[in-house]
Design a protein around this motif. Structure first.
Motif, PDB file in Angstrom:
ATOM      1  N   ALA A 103       0.848  -1.204   0.000  1.00  0.00           N
ATOM      2  CA  ALA A 103       0.000   0.000   0.000  1.00  0.00           C
ATOM      3  C   ALA A 103       0.876   1.244   0.000  1.00  0.00           C
ATOM      4  O   ALA A 103       0.578   2.233  -0.673  1.00  0.00           O
ATOM      5  CB  ALA A 103      -0.928  -0.016   1.209  1.00  0.00           C
ATOM      6  N   TYR A 104       1.991   1.194   0.741  1.00  0.00           N
ATOM      7  CA  TYR A 104       2.913   2.343   0.751  1.00  0.00           C
ATOM      8  C   TYR A 104       3.592   2.505  -0.618  1.00  0.00           C
ATOM      9  O   TYR A 104       3.637   3.599  -1.184  1.00  0.00           O
ATOM     10  CB  TYR A 104       3.957   2.157   1.857  1.00  0.00           C
ATOM     11  N   ARG A 105       4.073   1.388  -1.157  1.00  0.00           N
ATOM     12  CA  ARG A 105       4.794   1.465  -2.446  1.00  0.00           C
ATOM     13  C   ARG A 105       3.859   1.965  -3.561  1.00  0.00           C
ATOM     14  O   ARG A 105       4.299   2.617  -4.491  1.00  0.00           O
ATOM     15  CB  ARG A 105       5.356   0.091  -2.850  1.00  0.00           C
ATOM     16  N   ALA A 106       2.562   1.653  -3.425  1.00  0.00           N
ATOM     17  CA  ALA A 106       1.597   2.089  -4.453  1.00  0.00           C
ATOM     18  C   ALA A 106       1.125   3.524  -4.202  1.00  0.00           C
ATOM     19  O   ALA A 106       0.255   4.028  -4.911  1.00  0.00           O
ATOM     20  CB  ALA A 106       0.401   1.144  -4.469  1.00  0.00           C
ATOM     21  N   GLY A 107       1.645   4.160  -3.165  1.00  0.00           N
ATOM     22  CA  GLY A 107       1.285   5.555  -2.876  1.00  0.00           C
ATOM     23  C   GLY A 107      -0.088   5.689  -2.217  1.00  0.00           C
ATOM     24  O   GLY A 107      -0.640   6.784  -2.155  1.00  0.00           O
ATOM     25  N   ARG A 108      -0.621   4.593  -1.669  1.00  0.00           N
ATOM     26  CA  ARG A 108      -1.961   4.670  -1.070  1.00  0.00           C
ATOM     27  C   ARG A 108      -1.918   5.084   0.397  1.00  0.00           C
ATOM     28  O   ARG A 108      -2.904   5.566   0.935  1.00  0.00           O
ATOM     29  CB  ARG A 108      -2.690   3.323  -1.228  1.00  0.00           C
ATOM     30  N   VAL A 109      -0.795   4.840   1.058  1.00  0.00           N
ATOM     31  CA  VAL A 109      -0.662   5.302   2.456  1.00  0.00           C
ATOM     32  C   VAL A 109       0.724   5.905   2.642  1.00  0.00           C
ATOM     33  O   VAL A 109       1.648   5.609   1.874  1.00  0.00           O
ATOM     34  CB  VAL A 109      -0.856   4.144   3.487  1.00  0.00           C
ATOM     35  N   SER A 110       0.870   6.734   3.671  1.00  0.00           N
ATOM     36  CA  SER A 110       2.160   7.397   3.910  1.00  0.00           C
ATOM     37  C   SER A 110       3.154   6.402   4.505  1.00  0.00           C
ATOM     38  O   SER A 110       2.769   5.356   5.046  1.00  0.00           O
ATOM     39  CB  SER A 110       1.961   8.560   4.883  1.00  0.00           C
ATOM     40  N   ILE A 111       4.415   6.790   4.463  1.00  0.00           N
ATOM     41  CA  ILE A 111       5.444   5.949   5.097  1.00  0.00           C
ATOM     42  C   ILE A 111       5.193   5.855   6.605  1.00  0.00           C
ATOM     43  O   ILE A 111       5.371   4.801   7.218  1.00  0.00           O
ATOM     44  CB  ILE A 111       6.878   6.470   4.793  1.00  0.00           C
ATOM     45  N   ALA A 112       4.717   6.968   7.221  1.00  0.00           N
ATOM     46  CA  ALA A 112       4.498   6.946   8.678  1.00  0.00           C
ATOM     47  C   ALA A 112       3.414   5.925   9.045  1.00  0.00           C
ATOM     48  O   ALA A 112       3.521   5.229  10.053  1.00  0.00           O
ATOM     49  CB  ALA A 112       4.110   8.332   9.176  1.00  0.00           C
ATOM     50  N   ALA A 113       2.380   5.821   8.198  1.00  0.00           N
ATOM     51  CA  ALA A 113       1.316   4.851   8.482  1.00  0.00           C
ATOM     52  C   ALA A 113       1.839   3.426   8.300  1.00  0.00           C
ATOM     53  O   ALA A 113       1.670   2.571   9.181  1.00  0.00           O
ATOM     54  CB  ALA A 113       0.118   5.098   7.566  1.00  0.00           C
ATOM     55  N   ALA A 114       2.490   3.168   7.166  1.00  0.00           N
ATOM     56  CA  ALA A 114       2.964   1.801   6.895  1.00  0.00           C
ATOM     57  C   ALA A 114       4.027   1.387   7.905  1.00  0.00           C
ATOM     58  O   ALA A 114       3.974   0.294   8.474  1.00  0.00           O
ATOM     59  CB  ALA A 114       3.519   1.719   5.474  1.00  0.00           C
ATOM     60  N   GLU A 115       4.972   2.291   8.159  1.00  0.00           N
ATOM     61  CA  GLU A 115       6.058   1.945   9.084  1.00  0.00           C
ATOM     62  C   GLU A 115       5.502   1.743  10.498  1.00  0.00           C
ATOM     63  O   GLU A 115       5.878   0.803  11.189  1.00  0.00           O
ATOM     64  CB  GLU A 115       7.130   3.052   9.062  1.00  0.00           C
ATOM     65  N   GLY A 116       4.554   2.614  10.899  1.00  0.00           N
ATOM     66  CA  GLY A 116       3.974   2.508  12.246  1.00  0.00           C
ATOM     67  C   GLY A 116       3.323   1.145  12.438  1.00  0.00           C
ATOM     68  O   GLY A 116       3.472   0.508  13.485  1.00  0.00           O
ATOM     69  N   PHE A 117       2.638   0.667  11.429  1.00  0.00           N
ATOM     70  CA  PHE A 117       1.954  -0.625  11.519  1.00  0.00           C
ATOM     71  C   PHE A 117       2.962  -1.784  11.465  1.00  0.00           C
ATOM     72  O   PHE A 117       2.920  -2.705  12.295  1.00  0.00           O
ATOM     73  CB  PHE A 117       0.946  -0.726  10.368  1.00  0.00           C
ATOM     74  N   ILE A 118       3.877  -1.690  10.516  1.00  0.00           N
ATOM     75  CA  ILE A 118       4.850  -2.781  10.354  1.00  0.00           C
ATOM     76  C   ILE A 118       5.730  -2.906  11.602  1.00  0.00           C
ATOM     77  O   ILE A 118       6.072  -4.012  12.032  1.00  0.00           O
ATOM     78  CB  ILE A 118       5.672  -2.565   9.053  1.00  0.00           C
ATOM     79  N   ARG A 119       6.055  -1.751  12.215  1.00  0.00           N
ATOM     80  CA  ARG A 119       6.873  -1.800  13.447  1.00  0.00           C
ATOM     81  C   ARG A 119       6.186  -2.628  14.541  1.00  0.00           C
ATOM     82  O   ARG A 119       6.830  -3.349  15.299  1.00  0.00           O
ATOM     83  CB  ARG A 119       7.129  -0.379  13.961  1.00  0.00           C
ATOM     84  N   GLN A 120       4.855  -2.551  14.588  1.00  0.00           N
ATOM     85  CA  GLN A 120       4.143  -3.311  15.628  1.00  0.00           C
ATOM     86  C   GLN A 120       4.296  -4.816  15.419  1.00  0.00           C
ATOM     87  O   GLN A 120       4.453  -5.569  16.359  1.00  0.00           O
ATOM     88  CB  GLN A 120       2.643  -2.969  15.626  1.00  0.00           C
ATOM     89  N   ILE A 121       4.258  -5.211  14.143  1.00  0.00           N
ATOM     90  CA  ILE A 121       4.261  -6.656  13.870  1.00  0.00           C
ATOM     91  C   ILE A 121       5.679  -7.216  13.747  1.00  0.00           C
ATOM     92  O   ILE A 121       6.024  -8.216  14.380  1.00  0.00           O
ATOM     93  CB  ILE A 121       3.448  -6.935  12.583  1.00  0.00           C
ATOM     94  N   LEU A 122       6.491  -6.539  12.947  1.00  0.00           N
ATOM     95  CA  LEU A 122       7.859  -7.039  12.734  1.00  0.00           C
ATOM     96  C   LEU A 122       8.753  -6.691  13.924  1.00  0.00           C
ATOM     97  O   LEU A 122       9.723  -7.388  14.207  1.00  0.00           O
ATOM     98  CB  LEU A 122       8.425  -6.395  11.455  1.00  0.00           C
ATOM     99  N   GLY A 123       8.419  -5.606  14.608  1.00  0.00           N
ATOM    100  CA  GLY A 123       9.212  -5.177  15.756  1.00  0.00           C
ATOM    101  C   GLY A 123       8.643  -5.702  17.072  1.00  0.00           C
ATOM    102  O   GLY A 123       9.058  -6.740  17.583  1.00  0.00           O
ATOM    103  N   TRP A 124       7.620  -5.025  17.605  1.00  0.00           N
ATOM    104  CA  TRP A 124       7.139  -5.334  18.954  1.00  0.00           C
ATOM    105  C   TRP A 124       6.698  -6.780  19.134  1.00  0.00           C
ATOM    106  O   TRP A 124       7.034  -7.437  20.108  1.00  0.00           O
ATOM    107  CB  TRP A 124       5.998  -4.385  19.340  1.00  0.00           C
ATOM    108  N   ARG A 125       5.926  -7.260  18.161  1.00  0.00           N
ATOM    109  CA  ARG A 125       5.364  -8.605  18.344  1.00  0.00           C
ATOM    110  C   ARG A 125       6.471  -9.662  18.417  1.00  0.00           C
ATOM    111  O   ARG A 125       6.463 -10.555  19.269  1.00  0.00           O
ATOM    112  CB  ARG A 125       4.394  -8.887  17.192  1.00  0.00           C
ATOM    113  N   GLU A 126       7.429  -9.543  17.525  1.00  0.00           N
ATOM    114  CA  GLU A 126       8.521 -10.514  17.506  1.00  0.00           C
ATOM    115  C   GLU A 126       9.404 -10.338  18.749  1.00  0.00           C
ATOM    116  O   GLU A 126       9.908 -11.317  19.317  1.00  0.00           O
ATOM    117  CB  GLU A 126       9.368 -10.318  16.238  1.00  0.00           C
TER     118      GLU A 126
END
Ligand code: FAD
Ligand code: SF4
Length: 476
Positions: free
Chosen positions: A258-281
């Motif tokens: 969604a970020y690469r396609a320009g549909r969401v900002s980097i802050a939105a994509a990174e904020g979400f991915i950080r929760q899963i790839l970062g905090w959860r792991e």
């Protein structure tokens, strides 16, 4: 597969949590049978404990070997090992797909480090799995857009409608609801509507809806709260991720696309991915690295009972009452309500971390020990003395005022620590600093907060201590 009552009643489990797990299990068994597997299934009401169910299955099926996916709980792994050994069987563990980082990889990452910090682990994971990377650099030029993730809502409230069509409870889920009502009638929580996915298809459609309709707001309003709105722009994917209905790789891939396609900002994509790839792991790594000692940690020697309003929601504190009533309705609250409303209150009042952990384990649809324990004991209660978080998440009611509209219709004043309308969070915050002053002084990240405490006169401190007594069973 065994539906064992002890798994639902060991902690006083929310009725929706039990229905979610049992319905997801039954759907999984049905799918396996459809694919030609033979499934040995012990339904609810047949055996009292998982251990007994497993021992009986071993006797009935007389297997030559046992194979198991890594468990989500330390004690369940030990129990499986004990069952295998007493039956004279070899037990082979298989890695689970519901996480990316194996226990050995995490151990290797942790080895030799004096302190573990999520941020460095997260960067390592980004590079290792090539997520949000432009070559060797982080996409958008920064690793972390956390500073953009702290917006609160305007006075008019959340800017967009938030409704997500709930999944229709099919005949399997309906049957589970009826059985749970009959066989386990005393479970806490309500089940007037059941919004949780119970199949991989449902989970995948939830992910799609989230990415298409809420992810763009997720980053900005990640920490915001609003009266009567429990779900907001959060993903509500944790139950699916923790039970394997949804592969975390898929969630990460869709957010990045969604970020690469320009549909969401980097802050939105990174904020979400950080929760899963970062905090959860990260919390999973911490759990397995420190169990079994971790669950008995109690750095702040907290021993007060958990207040009754954690169950009933009956309190004049508007933020707590709204949070608990939403929890009873959905078996879900988002991260900031968990951390900065109920978690914060429990830590400030000095509640016993084991009692706090039991409450979170029981009341949330997404609880599984590996993820709940480190979040509760470590992140929210600081019971692990800083393994998870570099300082206690301590704040006054003014934090809640900034991030929500709760205080506007509350009888307390978040700016006041003493007096008739003093906010209990604010009173207990200063009392918390006062009680733990010597320890907190040694933490550089708490320096400013301790300095502010030191500005208070002895009379002010006495008044705060007296006021704090009214909120707790204070240990002598
Ligand atoms: P979003 O906010 O949309 O985040 C997306 C995903 O990121 C989540 O689905 C989750 O899988 C992951 N995630 C985000 N933060 C964390 C975190 N701190 N730890 C692990 N995963 C995270 N999460 C659970 O899955 N089960 C629990 O029992 C649980 N107990 C918690 C208890 C406390 C006191 C606190 C402070 C946090 C707890 N969390 C738990 C973490 C987090 O609050 C939930 O994962 C999140 O609120 C789930 O809602 P969501 O899917 O809408 O998440
Ligand atoms: Fe919560 Fe205090 Fe605000 Fe009331 S004034 S809603 S108790 S933070």
């Amino acid at each position: 597969m065994v539906e064992a009552a002890d798994q639902a009643t060991r902690e006083h489990s929310h009725v929706q949590r039990v229905v979610f797990f049992l319905s997801a299990m039954r759907h999984y068994a049905r799918d396996m049978r459809d694919r030609g597997y033979r499934v040995d299934y012990t339904p609810l009401g047949t055996v009292p404990t998982l251990e007994q169910g497993l021992r009986e299955a071993i006797e009935r099926l007389a297997p030559e070997e046992l194979h198991a996916g890594e468990a989500g709980e330390y004690d369940i792994e030990r129990m499986l090992e004990a069952c295998a050994s007493s039956a004279g069987l070899t037990l082979t563990w298989h890695p689970n797909r519901y996480v990316l980082c194996s226990r050995d990889e995490f151990r290797a990452h942790a080895s030799g480090r004096k302190t573990l910090r999520m941020e460095y682990f997260y960067r390592w994971m980004r590079r290792r799995y090539d997520v949000l990377m432009d070559g060797s650099e982080p996409a958008g030029g920064e690793w972390n857009f956390d500073a953009d993730n702290r917006g609160s809502f305007p006075k008019t409230g959340p800017p967009e409608t938030l409704e997500q069509p709930p999944h229709r409870a099919d005949e399997i889920t309906e049957a589970v609801i009826q059985e749970v009502r009959t066989l386990l009638p005393d479970l806490p929580g309500r089940i007037d509507r059941f919004i949780w996915p119970v199949t991989p298809e449902d989970a995948s459609s939830d992910l799609e809806t989230f990415v298409d309709t809420r992810l763009h707001n997720f980053g900005t309003y990640q920490d915001a709260m609003w009266q009567g709105e429990q779900l907001l722009y959060h993903a509500r994917l944790s139950p699916s991720l923790n039970t394997g209905l949804l592969d975390p790789r898929e969630a990460i891939r869709r957010a990045e696309s969604a970020y690469r396609a320009g549909r969401v900002s980097i802050a939105a994509a990174e904020g979400f991915i950080r929760q899963i790839l970062g905090w959860r792991e990260y919390v999973r790594g911490v759990y397995w690295l420190h169990m079994p000692e971790y669950r008995d940690m109690n750095e702040l020697s907290a021993s007060a009972p958990l207040p009754d309003f954690f169950w009933t929601g009956i309190t004049d504190m508007n933020c707590v009452s709204d949070t608990v009533s939403g929890l009873n309705e959905y078996a879900y609250e988002h991260h900031i309500q968990r951390l900065m409303v109920t978690g914060l209150y429990a830590m400030l009042v000095g509640a016993d971390p084991r009692a706090v952990e039991d409450w979170y384990m029981g009341m949330y649809v997404d609880s599984v020990e590996w993820v709940t324990l480190a979040n509760v004991l470590g992140m929210s209660q600081y019971a692990d003395g800083g393994i998870m978080a570099s300082k206690p998440y301590a704040a006054t009611g003014k934090y809640i005022q900034r991030m929500s509209n709760y205080c506007a219709s509350c009888r307390f004043n978040p700016a006041k620590a003493t007096g008739e309308d003093a906010c209990p969070f604010t009173t207990l915050y200063w009392d918390f600093l006062d009680r733990h002053e010597a320890r907190l002084k040694r933490n550089r990240r708490m320096a400013l907060q301790v300095k502010n405490l030191e500005r208070k006169t002895p009379e002010e401190r006495d008044a705060i201590r007296r006021e704090a007594y009214t909120h707790k069973d204070r240990p002598s």
